[in-house]
Motif scaffolding. Structure first.
Motif: not given
Length: 106
Positions: A5-9, A46-49, A56-59, A80-82
């Motif tokens: 599992f990974n996330t962006d910053n 994807e859009n930040g603030p 929210i994207s999930c690959t 969770d939906a993504a």
């Protein structure tokens, strides 16, 4: 099947979110577990603030044993939906992938 599992910053990837993501993906892909070496989940905002309805994207990338990696992308307004969107797409993709392999072996 190992799940990474990974996330962006811009998304806080705490243990609770990681456990939820792994649970969702494992429940959808459990029937393929013996044919997958690893599954990677990547969450990104994807859009930040600025926000947005589906930002929210999930690959999800799955690595079938002895085959090339396959990847899908889902998006939603909540993490969770993504994850559910992408894991449903991966489940469908793997059903097709392994179905074609089974037909080719006949």
């Amino acid at each position: 099947m190992k799940i990474q599992f990974n996330t962006d910053n811009r998304i806080t990837g705490d243990e609770t979110l990681a456990a939820e993501a792994e649970s969702i993906v494992a429940s959808r892909l459990n029937r393929f577990a013996n044919r997958l070496s690893r599954v990677e989940i990547h969450l990104a905002d994807e859009n930040g603030p600025r926000g947005g309805s589906n930002d929210i994207s999930c690959t999800i990338e799955a690595r079938p044993e002895g085959g090339k990696p396959v990847m899908v992308k889902g998006s939603a307004g909540q993490a969770d939906a993504a994850i559910r969107d992408a894991s449903d797409k991966m489940q469908a993709l793997l059903e097709t992938h392994f179905g074609k392999l089974r037909k080719a072996q006949r």
